[in-house]
Write a protein that holds these residues in place. Structure first.
Motif, PDB file in Angstrom:
ATOM      1  N   ALA A  69      45.372  29.246  48.746  1.00 27.64           N
ATOM      2  CA  ALA A  69      44.017  29.598  49.168  1.00 27.64           C
ATOM      3  C   ALA A  69      43.929  29.568  50.691  1.00 27.64           C
ATOM      4  O   ALA A  69      44.684  28.852  51.358  1.00 27.64           O
ATOM      5  N   GLU A  98      38.098  31.199  52.432  1.00 26.05           N
ATOM      6  CA  GLU A  98      37.692  31.429  51.044  1.00 26.05           C
ATOM      7  C   GLU A  98      36.927  30.261  50.437  1.00 26.05           C
ATOM      8  O   GLU A  98      36.579  30.290  49.264  1.00 26.05           O
ATOM      9  N   ARG A 152      33.738  31.133  48.528  1.00 25.05           N
ATOM     10  CA  ARG A 152      34.080  31.874  47.310  1.00 25.05           C
ATOM     11  C   ARG A 152      34.622  30.934  46.239  1.00 25.05           C
ATOM     12  O   ARG A 152      34.288  31.052  45.064  1.00 25.05           O
ATOM     13  N   VAL A 178      45.259  30.114  44.308  1.00 24.43           N
ATOM     14  CA  VAL A 178      44.324  31.037  43.662  1.00 24.43           C
ATOM     15  C   VAL A 178      45.090  32.139  42.943  1.00 24.43           C
ATOM     16  O   VAL A 178      46.173  32.544  43.363  1.00 24.43           O
ATOM     17  N   CYS A 213      44.526  35.959  42.007  1.00 24.82           N
ATOM     18  CA  CYS A 213      43.680  37.014  42.554  1.00 24.82           C
ATOM     19  C   CYS A 213      43.751  38.288  41.733  1.00 24.82           C
ATOM     20  O   CYS A 213      44.776  38.601  41.128  1.00 24.82           O
ATOM     21  N   ASP A 214      42.659  39.040  41.761  1.00 20.24           N
ATOM     22  CA  ASP A 214      42.631  40.338  41.097  1.00 20.24           C
ATOM     23  C   ASP A 214      43.347  41.373  41.966  1.00 20.24           C
ATOM     24  O   ASP A 214      43.923  41.033  43.005  1.00 20.24           O
ATOM     25  N   ASP A 245      42.771  41.345  45.687  1.00 17.18           N
ATOM     26  CA  ASP A 245      43.073  40.075  46.349  1.00 17.18           C
ATOM     27  C   ASP A 245      41.858  39.147  46.425  1.00 17.18           C
ATOM     28  O   ASP A 245      41.747  38.312  47.313  1.00 17.18           O
ATOM     29  N   VAL A 246      40.960  39.270  45.456  1.00 14.22           N
ATOM     30  CA  VAL A 246      39.796  38.386  45.358  1.00 14.22           C
ATOM     31  C   VAL A 246      40.130  37.288  44.352  1.00 14.22           C
ATOM     32  O   VAL A 246      40.538  37.587  43.226  1.00 14.22           O
ATOM     33  N   PRO A 247      39.967  36.003  44.722  1.00 16.01           N
ATOM     34  CA  PRO A 247      40.263  34.918  43.790  1.00 16.01           C
ATOM     35  C   PRO A 247      39.407  34.978  42.522  1.00 16.01           C
ATOM     36  O   PRO A 247      38.180  35.079  42.601  1.00 16.01           O
TER      37      PRO A 247
END
Length: 152
Positions: free
Chosen positions: A6, A10, A13, A45, A47-48, A51-53
């Protein structure tokens, strides 16, 4: 989809994600800000594609032992291997930090999590009755890392 450490930026988030995963979460931005860069913690993390956790895990290690403090994946991203990849990453990173044993607590009725952990070589070493604020019981699980075999 990827797993990585991480980043400090972030923290907000991760606080929101933790609240989404755990309805009773009190681990907000302040906790994550303090934990992400702490030398005795590993925060990872899942991530999708952007690159979003969408999953997170945090460990604390002291000497040869570590504890998984929290671990979860957003409901919309479960059952696609992200939890397994995230757990594998945390185990590998704690081993790099010199850890031989990893512990965690999990609600005894959380069958999906128990299946994930036992599939990753965790086994029950105890129970905590009434561990959660709502009175649910927890199982204490442990996993020895590959480093344990070398050292002991």
């Amino acid at each position: 989809m990827s797993v990585r450490r991480a980043r400090a930026e972030e923290a907000a988030r991760l606080g929101a994600l933790h609240s989404d995963i755990f309805a009773t979460s009190a681990w907000g931005e302040s906790f994550w800000s303090q934990t992400i860069d702490h030398a005795d913690h590993i925060v990872a993390v899942f991530c999708d594609a952007d690159d979003v956790p969408v999953g997170l895990g945090a460990t604390r290690h002291i000497g040869e032992e570590a504890e998984i403090l929290t671990f979860g994946v957003a409901e919309s991203h479960r059952r696609h291997g992200g939890g397994r990849a995230l757990l594998h990453y945390l185990v590998a990173e704690t081993e790099k930090a010199g850890v031989c044993r990893i512990f965690l607590e999990v609600a005894e009725e959380n069958h999906a999590a128990l299946k994930l952990y036992t599939g990753a070589a965790f086994h029950e070493v105890g129970r905590r009755h009434g561990y959660y604020s709502d009175g649910r019981h927890a199982r204490i699980l442990q996993r020895r890392t590959d480093l344990a075999a070398v050292r002991h």
